[in-house]
Design a protein around this motif. Structure first.
Motif, PDB file in Angstrom:
ATOM      1  N   VAL A 102      10.086  -4.016  -3.313  1.00  0.00           N
ATOM      2  CA  VAL A 102       9.634  -5.409  -3.230  1.00  0.00           C
ATOM      3  C   VAL A 102       8.632  -5.539  -2.078  1.00  0.00           C
ATOM      4  CG1 VAL A 102      10.351  -7.815  -2.999  1.00  0.00           C
ATOM      5  CG2 VAL A 102      11.869  -6.182  -4.128  1.00  0.00           C
ATOM      6  N   ARG A 104       6.842  -3.171  -0.977  1.00  0.00           N
ATOM      7  CA  ARG A 104       5.645  -2.446  -1.413  1.00  0.00           C
ATOM      8  C   ARG A 104       4.692  -3.372  -2.144  1.00  0.00           C
ATOM      9  NH1 ARG A 104       4.625   0.491  -6.911  1.00  0.00           N
ATOM     10  NH2 ARG A 104       2.514  -0.270  -6.775  1.00  0.00           N
ATOM     11  N   VAL A 105       5.226  -4.200  -3.056  1.00  0.00           N
ATOM     12  CA  VAL A 105       4.377  -5.115  -3.824  1.00  0.00           C
ATOM     13  C   VAL A 105       3.763  -6.173  -2.902  1.00  0.00           C
ATOM     14  CG1 VAL A 105       4.355  -6.803  -5.700  1.00  0.00           C
ATOM     15  CG2 VAL A 105       5.665  -4.702  -5.954  1.00  0.00           C
ATOM     16  N   ALA A 108       0.990  -4.561  -0.983  1.00  0.00           N
ATOM     17  CA  ALA A 108      -0.181  -4.361  -1.837  1.00  0.00           C
ATOM     18  C   ALA A 108      -0.936  -5.669  -2.025  1.00  0.00           C
ATOM     19  CB  ALA A 108       0.233  -3.786  -3.189  1.00  0.00           C
ATOM     20  N   PHE A 112      -4.824  -6.220  -1.110  1.00  0.00           N
ATOM     21  CA  PHE A 112      -5.851  -6.691  -2.052  1.00  0.00           C
ATOM     22  C   PHE A 112      -6.525  -7.945  -1.514  1.00  0.00           C
ATOM     23  CE2 PHE A 112      -3.356  -4.419  -5.515  1.00  0.00           C
ATOM     24  CZ  PHE A 112      -4.328  -3.437  -5.686  1.00  0.00           C
ATOM     25  N   GLU A 115      -9.085  -7.011   0.891  1.00  0.00           N
ATOM     26  CA  GLU A 115     -10.288  -6.498   0.219  1.00  0.00           C
ATOM     27  C   GLU A 115     -11.017  -7.606  -0.540  1.00  0.00           C
ATOM     28  OE1 GLU A 115      -9.589  -3.115  -2.341  1.00  0.00           O
ATOM     29  OE2 GLU A 115      -8.253  -2.172  -0.896  1.00  0.00           O
ATOM     30  N   ASP A 117     -10.067  -9.003  -3.197  1.00  0.00           N
ATOM     31  CA  ASP A 117      -9.923  -8.788  -4.629  1.00  0.00           C
ATOM     32  C   ASP A 117      -8.888  -9.800  -5.125  1.00  0.00           C
ATOM     33  OD1 ASP A 117      -9.259  -7.973  -7.174  1.00  0.00           O
ATOM     34  OD2 ASP A 117      -9.343  -5.842  -6.703  1.00  0.00           O
ATOM     35  N   LEU A 119      -8.347 -11.202  -8.037  1.00  0.00           N
ATOM     36  CA  LEU A 119      -7.660 -10.933  -9.304  1.00  0.00           C
ATOM     37  C   LEU A 119      -6.391 -10.114  -9.052  1.00  0.00           C
ATOM     38  CD1 LEU A 119      -7.559 -10.913 -12.399  1.00  0.00           C
ATOM     39  CD2 LEU A 119      -8.948  -8.839 -12.353  1.00  0.00           C
ATOM     40  N   TYR A 120      -6.529  -9.043  -8.253  1.00  0.00           N
ATOM     41  CA  TYR A 120      -5.365  -8.191  -8.015  1.00  0.00           C
ATOM     42  C   TYR A 120      -4.399  -8.770  -6.988  1.00  0.00           C
ATOM     43  CZ  TYR A 120      -6.065  -4.845 -11.525  1.00  0.00           C
ATOM     44  OH  TYR A 120      -6.124  -4.287 -12.768  1.00  0.00           O
ATOM     45  N   ILE A 123      -2.363 -10.764  -9.404  1.00  0.00           N
ATOM     46  CA  ILE A 123      -1.483  -9.914 -10.224  1.00  0.00           C
ATOM     47  C   ILE A 123      -0.302  -9.422  -9.391  1.00  0.00           C
ATOM     48  CG2 ILE A 123      -1.354  -7.682 -11.423  1.00  0.00           C
ATOM     49  CD1 ILE A 123      -4.182  -8.213 -12.480  1.00  0.00           C
ATOM     50  N   SER A 124      -0.564  -8.986  -8.147  1.00  0.00           N
ATOM     51  CA  SER A 124       0.524  -8.524  -7.277  1.00  0.00           C
ATOM     52  C   SER A 124       1.489  -9.668  -6.976  1.00  0.00           C
ATOM     53  CB  SER A 124      -0.022  -7.976  -5.954  1.00  0.00           C
ATOM     54  OG  SER A 124      -1.062  -7.074  -6.184  1.00  0.00           O
ATOM     55  N   LEU A 126       2.158 -12.168  -8.843  1.00  0.00           N
ATOM     56  CA  LEU A 126       2.968 -12.421 -10.044  1.00  0.00           C
ATOM     57  C   LEU A 126       4.130 -11.433 -10.130  1.00  0.00           C
ATOM     58  CD1 LEU A 126       3.419 -13.860 -12.756  1.00  0.00           C
ATOM     59  CD2 LEU A 126       1.743 -12.319 -13.796  1.00  0.00           C
ATOM     60  N   VAL A 127       3.842 -10.143  -9.873  1.00  0.00           N
ATOM     61  CA  VAL A 127       4.904  -9.126  -9.892  1.00  0.00           C
ATOM     62  C   VAL A 127       5.954  -9.458  -8.825  1.00  0.00           C
ATOM     63  CG1 VAL A 127       5.446  -6.679  -9.542  1.00  0.00           C
ATOM     64  CG2 VAL A 127       3.396  -7.318 -10.807  1.00  0.00           C
ATOM     65  N   ILE A 130       8.239 -12.221  -9.978  1.00  0.00           N
ATOM     66  CA  ILE A 130       9.242 -11.744 -10.949  1.00  0.00           C
ATOM     67  C   ILE A 130      10.383 -11.051 -10.205  1.00  0.00           C
ATOM     68  CG2 ILE A 130       9.650 -10.182 -12.899  1.00  0.00           C
ATOM     69  CD1 ILE A 130       6.625 -10.589 -13.625  1.00  0.00           C
ATOM     70  N   LEU A 131      10.051 -10.217  -9.213  1.00  0.00           N
ATOM     71  CA  LEU A 131      11.071  -9.477  -8.465  1.00  0.00           C
ATOM     72  C   LEU A 131      11.964 -10.428  -7.678  1.00  0.00           C
ATOM     73  CD1 LEU A 131       9.014  -6.435  -7.098  1.00  0.00           C
ATOM     74  CD2 LEU A 131      10.700  -6.439  -8.942  1.00  0.00           C
TER      75      LEU A 131
END
Lengths: 139, 278
Positions: A102, A104-105, A108, A112, A115, A117, A119-120, A123-124, A126-127, A130-131
């Motif tokens: 968890v 780790r996400v 990340a 992102f 950087e 970024d 979009l990512y 996405i991260s 969102l993950v 969920i966790l």
């Protein structure tokens, strides 16, 4: 936008990704070693005071059942630790272990975002959502 | 049998499972669950709970080694984790709704598939660099070291890969395994990613996928501290040792022996479940 990148910028980006991945991998490894140390400590204490009874895992008992030896929530693990139970120490180790991917996400997502970024980052996030949902509301 | 000898026996078994899992690339969970259920007569829900914990430990513990090689792709991994974590949630919910016999039969089928998949040679197809609009927009691309240069690749058939990943997550949540074989199927076969990129990215994703069902397993009482302890420590130790040996040894003979063992376990799981013994 991706097409506007020259080859040189692309490789810088992938080097940036590589650095981020190495930092994340080190985080993962420390999390796993901390968890393993706690589980080992709890295990040694559990076996030292374990006695001679024969453990049976052949029949499943739901958490409400007094015969269940599971620690089914963060609250029950904390209560176990307060009561000085060795299973509580193993439970804490397992929590650290579950928290490691968890983290780790989350790490990340932050990488992102740095950087730029988006979009990512999304996405991260969102993950991560969920966790966290699973950990807090999973039944 | 005292709790000490029982725990040591489970630890030793998990150590071997982790070692074999690492040497063959199948992972420890797929071995440890049937052995706990068939040999030690552990209820399958306790077995998958202990296995799931060991899967998180193995995936996270090995990540550092894989990342340094420069094959894993963090963007592809993160994007597909949306599918695997959602699938894992669904799979974990399903565990409470289906009978343990059904879980045993599905497990047996996954074992048989894993045995077949472990024989797939790790050759690469020609990397695709053809522009796939969706992959481009999601930046599902990268490059990896080949001999002296860096070979670039772009993911193909993204929706198919995403769908198979959802299934892989579901199996992980239902069976308490990493389901690396199905994850590799999605990336290698469906998305046409290079084999090395597929396997290392899959390993990276396994821990996050398993974490998504861990909360549900925990609250349902599937994870017993006294059982998860020897299984987690054993599988983790075995797989760390296995990945060191892997660098030095050729493992084709071992892979063959192991595949036979996996097939036997799969058949036994299906038979025991179908006859109501599990």
């Amino acid at each position: 936008m991706a097409q506007a990148h020259s080859g040189r910028q692309q490789s810088t980006r992938s080097q940036q990704d590589q650095k981020l991945e190495i930092a994340i991998a080190m985080l993962l490894r420390s999390g796993v070693f901390a968890a393993a140390a706690l589980v080992l400590l709890g295990g040694v204490l559990l076996l030292r005071h374990g006695g001679a009874h024969v453990p049976s895992y052949a029949v499943f008992h739901a958490p409400g059942d007094p015969r269940s030896t599971a620690l089914p929530s963060i609250a029950s693990i904390i209560a176990g630790l307060r009561g000085g139970s060795s299973a509580g120490i193993i439970g804490l180790g397992l929590l650290v272990l579950i928290a490691t991917p968890v983290a780790r996400v989350a790490f990340a997502a932050a990488g992102f975002a740095r950087e730029r970024d988006w979009l990512y980052t999304a996405i991260s996030a969102l993950v991560l959502l969920i966790l966290v949902f699973s950990l807090l509301h999973g039944r | 049998m005292t709790i000490l000898t029982f725990t040591l026996a489970i630890f030793a078994t998990s150590l071997v499972a982790g070692l074999l899992g690492a040497l063959t690339g199948l992972g420890g969970g797929v071995v440890v669950v049937p052995v706990l259920a068939l040999l030690f007569h552990v209820d399958i829900r306790y077995a998958i709970g202990a296995s799931l914990v060991s899967v998180i430990a193995t995936s996270s513990g090995a990540a550092a080694a894989y990342v340094r090689e420069g094959f894993s792709n963090i963007r592809i991994g993160m994007f597909l984790e949306v599918a695997t974590t959602l699938g894992a949630l669904g799979g974990a919910y399903l565990t409470a709704m289906v009978s343990t016999h059904a879980i045993g039969i599905v497990f047996g089928l996954v074992l048989l598939y894993s045995a077949v998949a472990s024989f797939r040679s790790d050759h690469d197809h020609t990397p695709r660099t053809a522009s796939d609009p969706l992959a481009k927009r999601l930046r599902l691309e990268g490059e990896y070291p080949v001999a002296e240069h860096r070979q670039s690749y772009v993911a193909q058939r993204v929706p198919a890969g995403f769908g198979i990943m959802f299934l892989a997550g579901g199996l992980s949540g239902l069976l308490g395994i990493g389901s690396g074989a199905v994850k590799v199927l999605a990336m290698d076969q469906a998305m046409r990613l290079p084999f090395k990129v597929s396997t290392t990215t899959s390993n990276f994703m396994i821990g996050v996928t398993a974490a998504a069902s861990a909360g549900i397993y925990l609250s349902r009482g599937y994870i017993l501290p006294s059982l998860a302890m020897p299984v987690m420590l054993g599988v983790l130790g075995g797989s760390l040792a296995g990945s060191r040996i892997l660098v030095r040894a050729r493992v084709s003979t071992l892979r063959m022996v192991f595949a036979v063992v996996i097939v036997a376990l799969g058949v036994e799981m299906i038979y025991s479940s179908a006859t109501g013994k599990l």
